[in-house]
Design a protein around this motif. Structure first.
Motif, PDB file in Angstrom:
ATOM      1  N   ASP B 229       5.159  54.087  -4.599  1.00 36.12           N
ATOM      2  CA  ASP B 229       6.347  53.629  -5.330  1.00 36.12           C
ATOM      3  C   ASP B 229       7.562  53.710  -4.405  1.00 36.12           C
ATOM      4  O   ASP B 229       7.492  54.274  -3.309  1.00 36.12           O
ATOM      5  N   ARG B 230       8.688  53.159  -4.872  1.00 39.41           N
ATOM      6  CA  ARG B 230       9.881  53.044  -4.038  1.00 39.41           C
ATOM      7  C   ARG B 230      10.323  54.395  -3.498  1.00 39.41           C
ATOM      8  O   ARG B 230      10.690  54.523  -2.339  1.00 39.41           O
ATOM      9  N   GLU B 231      10.252  55.416  -4.377  1.00 42.81           N
ATOM     10  CA  GLU B 231      10.711  56.751  -4.002  1.00 42.81           C
ATOM     11  C   GLU B 231       9.849  57.346  -2.884  1.00 42.81           C
ATOM     12  O   GLU B 231      10.323  58.180  -2.113  1.00 42.81           O
ATOM     13  N   HIS B 232       8.598  56.916  -2.804  1.00 36.56           N
ATOM     14  CA  HIS B 232       7.693  57.427  -1.776  1.00 36.56           C
ATOM     15  C   HIS B 232       7.445  56.404  -0.670  1.00 36.56           C
ATOM     16  O   HIS B 232       6.479  56.507   0.075  1.00 36.56           O
ATOM     17  N   GLY B 233       8.325  55.402  -0.582  1.00 33.48           N
ATOM     18  CA  GLY B 233       8.284  54.514   0.577  1.00 33.48           C
ATOM     19  C   GLY B 233       7.397  53.297   0.445  1.00 33.48           C
ATOM     20  O   GLY B 233       7.004  52.714   1.455  1.00 33.48           O
ATOM     21  N   SER B 234       7.084  52.848  -0.786  1.00 27.40           N
ATOM     22  CA  SER B 234       6.200  51.676  -0.917  1.00 27.40           C
ATOM     23  C   SER B 234       6.791  50.433  -0.272  1.00 27.40           C
ATOM     24  O   SER B 234       6.053  49.523   0.123  1.00 27.40           O
ATOM     25  N   HIS B 235       8.131  50.389  -0.145  1.00 32.54           N
ATOM     26  CA  HIS B 235       8.741  49.222   0.516  1.00 32.54           C
ATOM     27  C   HIS B 235       8.337  49.166   1.990  1.00 32.54           C
ATOM     28  O   HIS B 235       8.383  48.104   2.604  1.00 32.54           O
ATOM     29  N   LYS B 236       7.924  50.303   2.553  1.00 36.65           N
ATOM     30  CA  LYS B 236       7.459  50.308   3.951  1.00 36.65           C
ATOM     31  C   LYS B 236       6.036  49.774   4.051  1.00 36.65           C
ATOM     32  O   LYS B 236       5.724  48.972   4.935  1.00 36.65           O
TER      33      LYS B 236
END
Lengths: 362, 362
Positions: B229-236
């Motif tokens: 998820d976003r908080e755990h860096g899924s955008h990476k």
């Protein structure tokens, strides 16, 4: 926390003066200031002028050479190793990226590994240098050890970022710029300042156990690779950070792993360092070395449009393409100015006083 | 679930016969079998002979060309685009990787993007081809859309793996081979078979909400990018998977994003496909294009030794280097045989019967 707003030009001019005061040439000072400020413009506040004093301290500690003889020490038609001669990474990196671009002009791609450098600001600046040449740009750097590999209680890797910048036609380009950790150190520092907990998966304590303590790094803890834990793929984030370390450090002759020198000048240098300074790695690929640039751009526009118009999940406004938030931030800050936290502004004022130049508090 | 043990040679010989039966040349059948079996040897059971029937079904559906005219359609000194002519990826990929290696011999590095291909087995096989030449090998492929970008409720990316193989001296080499998702689809399939839940962060449901339902993909859900998820860096993870898609698909002229053709032959092809088949991307970098190979290997051995001897967290035996578990698995399975789940063995027996060859149940 209170903020003060400065114009981009004001901060750029000041930063350039600082670098001139420590002995950089006019040209190097201009480049270094532009690279450093690109972080503030793009919203990566941890890597911009907030670090200016840190760079000066490295120079005071004689870990940065203000008049480096940056040069190619080995090359083939598509590769080079650049020795940064302990110069500012802010200057060494654009030099090396330009070498990669020049080689790509000749043989389709160029790949440059760098030894003897220092911190280079944001990877994004260097990778994006390729875009105006219709090239894909790649930039990486290793960094001092803050990250524990999966199953390790020791810190052996830096946050080791990767930038990949890909040109487009009418659409805005794709610019990924990511630390290979769950969260960049800058985000951790924000939580530390506010005395807030981190989410699980960002850090581990000195025994390698999961923790939400944002201060864990100060007592032997470590940042975690992207993924957080084994069950969520931390071995993949570890592998990516390790790849960056090897491309930047082992391939060039720079330091690597636990031997990469620290950014804070008060931290002692590692013992038995196997190489020279910090390492970087750059790549440039001409898109027309693969297919006509117009065809590539047409398809890239199609890709970008499809992703940007994807159906968002409920509660989210839109699906972003890597680089979109930073580009929007850059437009806004160029127009409305760059906010600095009060302690950062005061730090710059003290730096100005020490160097005998002016930094007006606005 | 019950398993049967087969020798590597038995499965290799059978697989080669299957590919010959569908019309592959002796040479192509041998290559395809070797590449496919490398997955079983290395413990990536989802990508080995368990998929052999799937490849045959693609051939039956005329989506795979057993007699492809694989060729370079564009090139510069350091780059090429290869058209796989709808051949088996198991054959197209080694051809393209060899082109990259040959170019690296000439100008230091070689970079090859591939259009008109199909699934290529494990990325690791192709990346590792570089090792015996004292080169760093890189291999990527795009794949049909199972993964939702951060904030997207639509599936737009495949599991898009990256392999980076780096040679060493006395130490075993570094071989990272990772899907750019939290968990590979193969791991999800194991949980589906056992009717077990997934950890949070592996999948989302049709509305883009977090779920632990391993069957969520069948009802409109999606795999999540590395980070979860976003908080755990899924955008990476999303950015890395997107980079793979663009290098493989947009750079070559293959399909990309939601238009990448599916592996199961019963799934209809996407509408309005913008390119040809599936895309891959390969790279080869001579280490001595950067520094003398002996120096590189000495430092690489130092790197590998330092990481392999790092202090593990309590309860873990040791810190691994990417590729260590797969190499140990390969040694063990070469010696003791490859276990196949009973349904997989029976599937191969039925395939044999259909093609008029033999597959003895052991």
């Amino acid at each position: 926390m209170a903020e003060r707003i400065y114009s981009y030009q004001h901060l750029l001019h000041f930063t350039q003066n600082v670098f001139k005061q420590i002995g950089c040439s006019e040209e190097h000072a201009a480049t270094a200031a532009k690279v450093l400020l690109s972080a503030d413009l793009r919203g990566v506040d941890s890597h911009g002028v907030a670090r200016l004093t840190g760079y000066v301290r490295l120079w005071e500690a004689k870990r940065v050479n203000a008049k480096p003889d940056i040069r190619i020490v080995h090359e083939t038609p598509s590769t080079a190793v650049v020795d940064g001669d302990s110069g500012l990474g802010l200057v060494v990196a654009p030099y090396a990226m330009q070498v990669a671009i020049d080689k790509a002009k000749n043989v389709g791609t160029g790949w440059v590994s760098v030894e003897g450098s220092n911190h280079f600001g944001i990877a994004g600046y260097h990778g994006m240098m390729a875009l105006e040449h219709d090239m894909i740009g790649i930039a990486m750097t290793n960094a001092s050890p803050l990250v524990a590999p999966t199953f390790s209680s020791e810190k052996l890797l830096g946050t080791n970022p990767i930038c990949v910048a890909i040109p487009a036609g009418k659409e805005f380009p794709f610019v990924a710029d990511l630390a290979t950790t769950t969260a960049a150190n800058g985000k951790l520092e924000i939580l530390q300042r506010k005395n807030l907990d981190t989410p699980l998966g960002w850090v581990q304590d000195a025994n390698g156990q999961p923790t939400t303590n944002a201060h864990a790094l100060k007592s032997g803890g470590a940042l975690l690779p992207l993924g957080g834990d084994r069950e969520h793929g931390s071995h993949k984030g570890y592998a990516l950070g390790a790849m960056v370390d090897i491309f930047c450090g082992v391939l060039s002759g720079a330091n690597y792993g636990p031997w990469v020198p620290p950014f804070p000048a008060y931290v002692p240098m590692p013992q038995s360092m196997p190489g020279k300074g910090i390492g970087h790695f750059f790549g440039a690929m001409r898109v027309d070395a693969f297919r006509p640039a117009s065809e590539f751009k047409e398809n890239m526009d199609n890709w970008l449009h499809r992703f940007r118009s994807a159906k968002p999940i409920e509660g989210e406004e839109k699906v972003l393409v890597p680089g979109d938030p930073e580009r929007e931030m850059e437009q806004s800050r160029m127009e409305h100015g760059i906010p600095l936290l009060e302690p950062v502004a005061e730090d710059l004022q003290q730096l100005a006083a020490k160097l005998g130049i002016s930094f007006e508090l606005q």
